[in-house]
Motif scaffolding. Structure first.
Motif, PDB file in Angstrom:
ATOM      1  N   GLY A  17     -13.635  56.381  19.392  1.00 40.78           N
ATOM      2  CA  GLY A  17     -15.022  56.801  19.532  1.00 40.78           C
ATOM      3  C   GLY A  17     -15.554  56.842  20.954  1.00 40.78           C
ATOM      4  O   GLY A  17     -16.678  57.259  21.174  1.00 40.78           O
ATOM      5  N   THR A  18     -14.752  56.413  21.922  1.00 42.77           N
ATOM      6  CA  THR A  18     -15.244  56.318  23.293  1.00 42.77           C
ATOM      7  C   THR A  18     -14.342  57.051  24.265  1.00 42.77           C
ATOM      8  O   THR A  18     -13.138  56.818  24.301  1.00 42.77           O
ATOM      9  CB  THR A  18     -15.360  54.838  23.733  1.00 42.77           C
ATOM     10  OG1 THR A  18     -16.224  54.158  22.820  1.00 42.77           O
ATOM     11  CG2 THR A  18     -15.926  54.733  25.138  1.00 42.77           C
TER      12      THR A  18
ATOM     13  N   ILE B  57     -18.466  65.597  23.105  1.00 51.08           N
ATOM     14  CA  ILE B  57     -19.089  65.974  21.834  1.00 51.08           C
ATOM     15  C   ILE B  57     -18.121  66.819  21.020  1.00 51.08           C
ATOM     16  O   ILE B  57     -17.929  66.583  19.819  1.00 51.08           O
ATOM     17  CB  ILE B  57     -20.427  66.714  22.078  1.00 51.08           C
ATOM     18  CG1 ILE B  57     -21.478  65.740  22.613  1.00 51.08           C
ATOM     19  CG2 ILE B  57     -20.916  67.407  20.802  1.00 51.08           C
ATOM     20  CD1 ILE B  57     -22.745  66.400  23.130  1.00 51.08           C
TER      21      ILE B  57
ATOM     22  N   HIS C  20     -15.612  64.885  19.249  1.00 56.20           N
ATOM     23  CA  HIS C  20     -16.192  63.961  18.277  1.00 56.20           C
ATOM     24  C   HIS C  20     -16.249  62.513  18.759  1.00 56.20           C
ATOM     25  O   HIS C  20     -16.129  61.583  17.962  1.00 56.20           O
ATOM     26  CB  HIS C  20     -15.481  64.060  16.922  1.00 56.20           C
ATOM     27  CG  HIS C  20     -15.440  65.450  16.391  1.00 56.20           C
ATOM     28  ND1 HIS C  20     -16.555  66.080  15.891  1.00 56.20           N
ATOM     29  CD2 HIS C  20     -14.430  66.353  16.326  1.00 56.20           C
ATOM     30  CE1 HIS C  20     -16.225  67.307  15.524  1.00 56.20           C
ATOM     31  NE2 HIS C  20     -14.953  67.502  15.784  1.00 56.20           N
ATOM     32  N   ALA C  21     -16.451  62.334  20.036  1.00 54.71           N
ATOM     33  CA  ALA C  21     -16.671  60.987  20.573  1.00 54.71           C
ATOM     34  C   ALA C  21     -18.086  60.549  20.222  1.00 54.71           C
ATOM     35  O   ALA C  21     -18.960  61.374  19.948  1.00 54.71           O
ATOM     36  CB  ALA C  21     -16.461  60.967  22.084  1.00 54.71           C
ATOM     37  N   ARG C  22     -18.309  59.259  20.227  1.00 51.66           N
ATOM     38  CA  ARG C  22     -19.643  58.710  19.986  1.00 51.66           C
ATOM     39  C   ARG C  22     -20.303  58.258  21.289  1.00 51.66           C
ATOM     40  O   ARG C  22     -21.518  58.228  21.392  1.00 51.66           O
ATOM     41  CB  ARG C  22     -19.566  57.542  19.008  1.00 51.66           C
ATOM     42  CG  ARG C  22     -19.199  57.959  17.600  1.00 51.66           C
ATOM     43  CD  ARG C  22     -19.299  56.810  16.626  1.00 51.66           C
ATOM     44  NE  ARG C  22     -18.411  55.701  16.948  1.00 51.66           N
ATOM     45  CZ  ARG C  22     -17.155  55.586  16.552  1.00 51.66           C
ATOM     46  NH1 ARG C  22     -16.621  56.538  15.809  1.00 51.66           N
ATOM     47  NH2 ARG C  22     -16.419  54.542  16.873  1.00 51.66           N
ATOM     48  N   THR C  23     -19.479  57.887  22.263  1.00 51.56           N
ATOM     49  CA  THR C  23     -19.988  57.350  23.513  1.00 51.56           C
ATOM     50  C   THR C  23     -19.155  57.879  24.674  1.00 51.56           C
ATOM     51  O   THR C  23     -17.943  58.047  24.543  1.00 51.56           O
ATOM     52  CB  THR C  23     -19.910  55.805  23.514  1.00 51.56           C
ATOM     53  OG1 THR C  23     -20.653  55.310  22.402  1.00 51.56           O
ATOM     54  CG2 THR C  23     -20.467  55.207  24.795  1.00 51.56           C
TER      55      THR C  23
ATOM     56  N   ASP D  48     -24.744  57.235  24.904  1.00 54.48           N
ATOM     57  CA  ASP D  48     -24.513  57.401  23.475  1.00 54.48           C
ATOM     58  C   ASP D  48     -24.828  58.847  23.120  1.00 54.48           C
ATOM     59  O   ASP D  48     -25.941  59.322  23.387  1.00 54.48           O
ATOM     60  CB  ASP D  48     -25.374  56.442  22.655  1.00 54.48           C
ATOM     61  CG  ASP D  48     -24.954  54.997  22.877  1.00 54.48           C
ATOM     62  OD1 ASP D  48     -23.744  54.752  23.057  1.00 54.48           O
ATOM     63  OD2 ASP D  48     -25.837  54.118  22.871  1.00 54.48           O
TER      64      ASP D  48
ATOM     65  N   THR E 230     -24.771  60.878  16.829  1.00 53.53           N
ATOM     66  CA  THR E 230     -23.553  60.135  16.490  1.00 53.53           C
ATOM     67  C   THR E 230     -23.863  58.737  15.957  1.00 53.53           C
ATOM     68  O   THR E 230     -22.949  57.966  15.718  1.00 53.53           O
ATOM     69  CB  THR E 230     -22.642  60.007  17.729  1.00 53.53           C
ATOM     70  OG1 THR E 230     -23.350  59.297  18.749  1.00 53.53           O
ATOM     71  CG2 THR E 230     -22.198  61.348  18.234  1.00 53.53           C
ATOM     72  N   GLU E 231     -25.131  58.432  15.754  1.00 51.66           N
ATOM     73  CA  GLU E 231     -25.523  57.085  15.355  1.00 51.66           C
ATOM     74  C   GLU E 231     -24.908  56.669  14.012  1.00 51.66           C
ATOM     75  O   GLU E 231     -24.621  55.514  13.801  1.00 51.66           O
ATOM     76  CB  GLU E 231     -27.048  56.953  15.260  1.00 51.66           C
ATOM     77  CG  GLU E 231     -27.777  57.162  16.581  1.00 51.66           C
ATOM     78  CD  GLU E 231     -27.956  58.628  16.968  1.00 51.66           C
ATOM     79  OE1 GLU E 231     -27.772  59.525  16.121  1.00 51.66           O
ATOM     80  OE2 GLU E 231     -28.295  58.875  18.126  1.00 51.66           O
ATOM     81  N   CYS E 232     -24.700  57.624  13.112  1.00 46.85           N
ATOM     82  CA  CYS E 232     -24.221  57.296  11.763  1.00 46.85           C
ATOM     83  C   CYS E 232     -22.753  57.650  11.530  1.00 46.85           C
ATOM     84  O   CYS E 232     -22.291  57.608  10.407  1.00 46.85           O
ATOM     85  CB  CYS E 232     -25.089  58.006  10.721  1.00 46.85           C
ATOM     86  SG  CYS E 232     -26.811  57.490  10.784  1.00 46.85           S
ATOM     87  N   ARG E 233     -22.064  58.040  12.543  1.00 45.63           N
ATOM     88  CA  ARG E 233     -20.653  58.416  12.356  1.00 45.63           C
ATOM     89  C   ARG E 233     -19.808  57.207  12.071  1.00 45.63           C
ATOM     90  O   ARG E 233     -19.939  56.157  12.587  1.00 45.63           O
ATOM     91  CB  ARG E 233     -20.109  59.112  13.593  1.00 45.63           C
ATOM     92  CG  ARG E 233     -20.463  60.557  13.598  1.00 45.63           C
ATOM     93  CD  ARG E 233     -19.604  61.270  14.608  1.00 45.63           C
ATOM     94  NE  ARG E 233     -20.244  62.520  14.917  1.00 45.63           N
ATOM     95  CZ  ARG E 233     -19.927  63.256  15.938  1.00 45.63           C
ATOM     96  NH1 ARG E 233     -19.008  62.898  16.769  1.00 45.63           N
ATOM     97  NH2 ARG E 233     -20.524  64.392  16.152  1.00 45.63           N
TER      98      ARG E 233
END
Length: 148
Positions: A49-50, A80, A83-86, A141, A145-148
C-alpha cells in the motif's frame, strides 16, 4: 538502469551505491525537453500500500520553473494508478526548498530519522550553509483510499 541519468540522480543523492540499489528495486521516470533530460524521479514500493519517491531531481538550469512540482504530482498520479494508499518521501533537514515544495504538494511531516545522513553517507553533505544530518520523512495519503 543503464539508461538512467546518473548525473542528474546524483544531484539528489550523492551516493552512487544507493542510487544503483534503488534503481534495481524501483522505476525511473524521466522528464525531457526535446531530447534533453531535465528532470527525473524514482518511485518504488516500500511495503504493501505504500510507495516512496526515493529520488527526485531537476537539472540546475531548469530549477525554479515548476518542473519539480510537476514531477511530484506525476509521481502521485503514478502511485494512484498502481493502487497505492500512501506516497512517502524523505529529504534532508538542510533541503529547505524541497521541504517547502513537498508540503505545498500536500505531504505532511511524519517523522525525523536522526543522524540518517551521518550513518549512511561517507562524506558530510552541506546545503544552504547547514550540515545535512537528519532525514525528514513526509507522507501523502492518496485521496479515496481511506477504505481500501
Amino acid at each position: 538502469m543503464e539508461d538512467a541519468p546518473f548525473e542528474l540522480l546524483l544531484l539528489a543523492d550523492p551516493s552512487k551505491r544507493n542510487v544503483q540499489e534503488y534503481l534495481q528495486r524501483g522505476r525511473c521516470y524521466i522528464a525531457a525537453n526535446r531530447l534533453k533530460t531535465i528532470g527525473v524521479f524514482v518511485l518504488l514500493w516500500t511495503r504493501p500500500g505504500t510507495m516512496e519517491i526515493v529520488n527526485i531531481a531537476v537539472r540546475e538550469e531548469y530549477q525554479g520553473q515548476g518542473i519539480g512540482k510537476q514531477l511530484v504530482l506525476h509521481a502521485i498520479g503514478e502511485a494512484i494508478e498502481q493502487h497505492a494508499r500512501t506516497v512517502e518521501i524523505g529529504t534532508g533537514n538542510s533541503s529547505l526548498s524541497q521541504l517547502g515544495l513537498y508540503q505545498k504538494c500536500g505531504f505532511r511531516i511524519t517523522g525525523v530519522d536522526r543522524d540518517f545522513f551521518i550513518r549512511h553517507y561517507d562524506e558530510a553533505i552541506f546545503e544552504n550553509g547547514i550540515q545535512c544530518r537528519d532525514m525528514i520523512r513526509l507522507s501523502y495519503d492518496l485521496p479515496g483510499t481511506e477504505c481500501r
